[in-house]
Structures are given as C-alpha cells and as structure tokens.
Design a protein around this motif. Sequence first.
Motif, PDB file in Angstrom:
ATOM      1  N   GLY A  10       0.801  -1.231   0.000  1.00  0.00           N
ATOM      2  CA  GLY A  10       0.000   0.000   0.000  1.00  0.00           C
ATOM      3  C   GLY A  10       0.827   1.271   0.000  1.00  0.00           C
ATOM      4  N   CYS A  11       2.053   1.231  -0.534  1.00  0.00           N
ATOM      5  CA  CYS A  11       2.930   2.416  -0.462  1.00  0.00           C
ATOM      6  C   CYS A  11       2.548   3.497  -1.457  1.00  0.00           C
ATOM      7  N   LEU A  12       1.695   3.158  -2.426  1.00  0.00           N
ATOM      8  CA  LEU A  12       1.189   4.126  -3.413  1.00  0.00           C
ATOM      9  C   LEU A  12       2.247   4.643  -4.393  1.00  0.00           C
ATOM     10  N   LEU A  16       1.740   7.380  -7.410  1.00  0.00           N
ATOM     11  CA  LEU A  16       2.504   8.629  -7.376  1.00  0.00           C
ATOM     12  C   LEU A  16       3.312   8.806  -8.661  1.00  0.00           C
ATOM     13  N   VAL A  17       3.922   7.724  -9.150  1.00  0.00           N
ATOM     14  CA  VAL A  17       4.711   7.867 -10.386  1.00  0.00           C
ATOM     15  C   VAL A  17       3.785   8.014 -11.588  1.00  0.00           C
ATOM     16  N   LEU A  20       2.531  11.564 -11.593  1.00  0.00           N
ATOM     17  CA  LEU A  20       3.654  12.469 -11.876  1.00  0.00           C
ATOM     18  C   LEU A  20       3.975  12.477 -13.370  1.00  0.00           C
ATOM     19  N   GLN A  25       2.181  16.103 -11.367  1.00  0.00           N
ATOM     20  CA  GLN A  25       2.044  16.283  -9.926  1.00  0.00           C
ATOM     21  C   GLN A  25       1.831  14.916  -9.275  1.00  0.00           C
ATOM     22  N   CYS A  26       2.129  14.835  -7.997  1.00  0.00           N
ATOM     23  CA  CYS A  26       1.937  13.576  -7.280  1.00  0.00           C
ATOM     24  C   CYS A  26       0.563  13.598  -6.627  1.00  0.00           C
ATOM     25  N   SER A  27      -0.321  12.778  -7.139  1.00  0.00           N
ATOM     26  CA  SER A  27      -1.707  12.781  -6.658  1.00  0.00           C
ATOM     27  C   SER A  27      -2.353  11.432  -6.935  1.00  0.00           C
TER      28      SER A  27
ATOM     29  N   GLY B  69       4.249  13.492   0.375  1.00  0.00           N
ATOM     30  CA  GLY B  69       3.171  13.345  -0.606  1.00  0.00           C
ATOM     31  C   GLY B  69       3.675  13.219  -2.025  1.00  0.00           C
ATOM     32  N   THR B  70       5.013  13.159  -2.164  1.00  0.00           N
ATOM     33  CA  THR B  70       5.601  12.995  -3.505  1.00  0.00           C
ATOM     34  C   THR B  70       6.141  11.568  -3.655  1.00  0.00           C
ATOM     35  N   LEU B  71       6.785  11.347  -4.779  1.00  0.00           N
ATOM     36  CA  LEU B  71       7.348  10.027  -5.092  1.00  0.00           C
ATOM     37  C   LEU B  71       8.641   9.741  -4.316  1.00  0.00           C
ATOM     38  N   TRP B 105      -1.972  16.566   0.114  1.00  0.00           N
ATOM     39  CA  TRP B 105      -2.941  16.375  -0.974  1.00  0.00           C
ATOM     40  C   TRP B 105      -4.222  17.163  -0.700  1.00  0.00           C
ATOM     41  N   VAL B 208       0.475  17.198  -5.161  1.00  0.00           N
ATOM     42  CA  VAL B 208       1.616  18.068  -4.874  1.00  0.00           C
ATOM     43  C   VAL B 208       2.282  18.402  -6.209  1.00  0.00           C
ATOM     44  N   PRO B 285       3.235   5.930   2.866  1.00  0.00           N
ATOM     45  CA  PRO B 285       3.274   6.366   1.470  1.00  0.00           C
ATOM     46  C   PRO B 285       4.706   6.583   0.973  1.00  0.00           C
TER      47      PRO B 285
END
Lengths: 69, 614
Positions: A10-12, A16-17, A20, A25-27, B69-71, B105, B208, B285
């Motif tokens: 569940g690290c997402l 995120l990638v 991006l 953006q990271c969302s 909240g970023t990679l 976010w 973000v 995360p």
Amino acid sequence: MIHVSEKCTGCLTCALVCSLSHHEQCSPSLAYVRLHADGSRWRAEFTPDCDECGRCARYCPYGALEKEN
Amino acid sequence: MRGGYTGRLMVVDLTRGEASVEDYREDFAADYLGGFGVNNRLFLEYSSPGTDALSPQNPVIFGAGPLVGTLVPGASRVMANARLPLTGAVASASGSMGLGANMKWSGLDHVVLVGRAPAPTLLYIEDGRVDLLPAASLWGTGILETTRSLRAAYPGASVMAIGPAGESGAHSSLAMIDACATLGRGGLAAVLGSKNLKALVVKGGGGVAIADPGRVQELVKGLHQRLENFDMREAAAELGMIGAWPMYASQLLPYGASEEDLRELTERFGPRAYLELKKCRISCPSCFLADKDELLLPSTGESVYSTSFLNAAIIGCALLMRDAEEAASTLALLDDLGLDFMTLSWQAAFLLELREHGFITEEDAEGIPLARGAAILRELALRVTERRGEIGEAFARGWRGALELFGEDKRRYTMLVRDQDCLYDPRVSGLGTMEFEQVVSPRGPTSASAGSATYVPGLPEERLCRLTARMGVGEQALGRIFSPPWGMNVGRLTRYSEDWFSLFSSLGICNRYQINRFYHAELVRDLYAAVTGVELEVGEMMDKAAAAWGLYRELNAREGLGSEADVPPEAWFDEQPLWGRGGHLRDYLGNELTREDILTLIGDYHDERGRKHG
C-alpha cells in the motif's frame, strides 16, 4: 497490468509515479492506477485512461505489479 | 511558492469552533525549509513561554515538509510541535503513515490547533475544508477501534487518534496514526485530550505540484537501483526491521548474558517467531522498505497492528515474556490505550529495581505483580490509564510523579534526562550519537533525532568518517570530529547527526537508518531542487537545517530547558547493574569514558553547534 496483492504494502508508489508522469504532480486521485483497501490486502484498479506504459510496475519497490506480455 | 510546498496553513480554534486557511510567510520556508523547521518558527509565533502543557493556550502544530506526498522514497513524515507534560519541553514529534501526505494532498503544509473544544470532538479535514464533529461516542474507545470505525466512515482518509490514556491526561501517552505509527512520546495525546480532541481525520484529493517531474523520476530510479543492490534487501522486504536481528540482539540481552541466552531469545523473539505471527507488511506512502505489520495472534485469532515487530521483541526481551505472541499482544494493548511502551517498560523496570533493593514489597505494590513478564506491564498500563491507586496516579504524572511517591533519592534506579527515560544505555551499546544525544536533545531522550553511522556497531574509524561526510559534513568539521584523544569525538559528531535529522524532518523524509542509508547530502539537495525548483548549495541547505535545530533549542531555552538541562544520568557512571545491565561507560570505539570526559564532550557539542557547516 497484473497486481499481486500478496506483495503489495500500500505504499502508493505506483499511483505517485503514474500521476507524476501523466499530470506533472503527485496525486493518487489523478493516477490511472487506484489502490483500494480490501481487508488486510490492497486491490488495484486501472482506469480506462491507463495506457499500460508500465511505469507503475518499474517503480514498484515490492514487485507487486507486472506488465502483461 | 513553486513545487513541493502548498504555501498554506490551516488554523483551527477549537474553543470557538472556527477554522481559517491562510498563506504563511514565504521566508519561513526559505529560512527553515519546511516541516520541522517551519513548525518551530510557527510555534514561536503561536505560543507564549511558560504556558502549561495541558492549558488551552498550548498550541499543537502539525507540519509536512515539501517532499511529503511525492514520489521521493520515505517522504511521509509528519511533525507535531507542542509543549509536552512529561518534561515541560517543547517537542517536535515525528510520525508517519498517511497523515502528512493527506495534509499535502488536501492543500495544507501545516495545521495549527489552538483552544479547547467544549466537548469531545473529531476534526475532519478534506481538501482544505474542515468539520468539527461530536465525538462523545468515541470517547473511552481504544485507538484500534476508533481508527477502524473512522476509516470505515471516511474511506481513504488518514486517522490520527488518541486512546483512553490521552483522555485521562497520562504524561506517558502518545497518539497513533492509522493505528500503526506513534506520534509524540511524552504526552502529546494528553495535550490533545486536554483539548477534547479525540481524532484528526484528513483526506486529500488533490496533489503536490512538482517543479521538474522528469528529474524527480530519474533521481528516484537511481535510489531504487541502489536498493536493488542492497545485500539485505530480501531480508528487509520479508522481515522489516527484525531482518537486522543479529545487530539488535546483542543490545537487547541482559548484562552478562550467554550465547545460550541469545539462542533462547532469538527463538522466542527473532525472525522465525515473527514469521509465525506475520499477516502482512504495511508501508507508509512512498516507502520502499515497509516496517509496519499486521499480526495475527494465533491463540485468539485477533488481528493487531504493530509499529514494528522489533518493538514487541524489545519489551519481550526486557521483561522476559513467554513468547512473541505475548509480547505482540502486550504491545498492542499499550498502543490501543495510547501509551508509550518505552516509558511504561522503564516504569515497570523501576518497580522491579525498587523491589530488588528492598525499598518496596509486593504489599506496597497495590497488587501489581512484581515479577518480570507481561503481567506487570499490562497491569501498570491499565492503572496509569485509569489513574487507579497511588501508583497509577503517580506514574500517570510521569517520572516526576513516580519520584514524588518513592523519593527523589530513587532516581538512581532508573535512567532519566530532563525527567524522560533514556532509550539507549551506552554501557551496553557504547556512546554513539544516539546514546549521547539523549543528554543534549532539547525535548529529552527520543529514538530518532541523532541517527548516524554509529547506529551500526563495530564500524572502523575510516568508514565512520566516510559515512559522516555523506551527511554534508565539511572537511574542517571532519578534522575536528575524527581527532585525538578518542579517535571520534561523539559530542562534535552529534551536532551533525541532529542537523541531518533536522534536514530530513524539515523536508519530510524518514530518518530511520534503513531509509536514510540510501541518501547523501548531494542527493537530498538534488531531490529538493527537482521537487521545489529551489537550487541550494549543500552548505547552504545544511545551514538552514542547523538554523531549524537552533530555533528548537531556543524554544526550549525560553522554557528554562537550555544547556543547563544537559545533565547525564547518574546510572551511566555507576557500574552496578540497572535492569540487568551495567559495566564501564565506553564510547563507540571502545575507549573508557569518565564523568569528566562526558562533560568535555557536552562542551564540545556546544562548541560545534556554534559553528557554521564547513
């Protein structure tokens, strides 16, 4: 894309990638891969916009995503 | 502001039931980077010195740095500043899981809580909007159930909750994020409880902004490749922190323990025991080395979360619990009540020491079982939470309460700095930065704020020097640190370990060894530039991290906790065993140290802190 839920933590990173690279953006909300909590496991869902670029699989640190051949 | 930052903070006045979102000053981020640093600057703005920790006037400030909240791997830290009741210090506590990322976010870098709600309240934030909701039905409920019910009500949100110990004002209480990350040892939950705030729930549907998306992906790819070459990667992925069991085991053993004892404890609490309970690993995360767990307790079929199975192993070894399940279920009880397992374990050990030295009997213990095992810890936890009996009430007021009850002269039977228990005994592990920093940390001993290469036992001086250079320490400083008479001056090195923590916590990256070992100062600089668009030299960046730490010290100096409070515990100089441990005080490289040496090292620490990076 194949999601191996046993390996997913569940690290997402996938979401995120994805957001991006497609939206600059990271969302997780904008990502074409969505993770949903399902008891103790995570379930991945791919939206119709997913173009199977495979970034989510390449960046997943747990090997929980694979690109179908 | 460009990428990384949202530039906004939310102020919630719990007394009035009002909230506002506003831009904060850009120079705060320019001077102190974000997260930890800007939290300190905001605390200066929103607090007055001398405010009681449990007063409505004591603000609680949450902050998530520009990389959260970023990679960026491991960038999930959330910081919480408040004056805490255990010590009276202004603490900047560090937590993880999804709270910080959801704040970002949701369009917020910081959330400031002031005042006191008239009744138990739940604070819900979604995309910058806020609701203050009644929470009377959750008051008295454990953290696990609270979190599960709020997650069901708000899918996808992150939940920070307090338990019954925070509600009753126990000074050893802490909050939990998503039921498996701690936040605020020293009574943050008591502060939140005094504000009638049961939980903070945050859900962010935004994102973000990133200044240079391609560069971020390239840098993160490089980090992932380094992870792939990490020789302990498989063990870490399978076992989390317990994968490094051989490194921890020697530090968990009682003084004078034999090889046979080691085998026995390894069987009870080592990797194999963990695998029998492991249900799944849980990650914060963006983290590439998950360290949280969901565990299945076989005898009850109950499923519990764990901050890390290593913590269960720590209390299991220390109190010689029966097996891993007993240790994991005891840790889960403390987490559910919202108590700091470290302070409670030390308080249990304190009672055992008093009994061993003939100061108390079973009768004096009001029915608390005075024997090693899970029972003493479980019983003490319940009494502290309920403030039941003389011991429960006294220990709920922390170490000051315990010493008022049994006498100040019993301080020797525990290991305190600034009235907070030490986590590391340098007589066992040697005086590395984490051990030494317990004396100079503004908030008292914590687990996080002075990690360096000395975390790993037995490294040669030359390797230590190389790894220290990676933390952005310049040539001249390296010359002062790695010098006679000890070969490594831990006082001087600690200043840079704190700055490294300050940098990570200001940007939002996890400072656990397992994560930060993949980072070096140039890489952090490049990631910061790629995310935010702000280009800095390494020295400039480290000076900002040092300024953030300087402000932290200043916030505590104005509370009367300046350098005069940097006093090592007496037990360090006493070779008599304490909690089964003892021996000569030595530094990391094995040199014997005297009281005079420690005072010299404290002086060297302050001398080094007065200098610029370079």
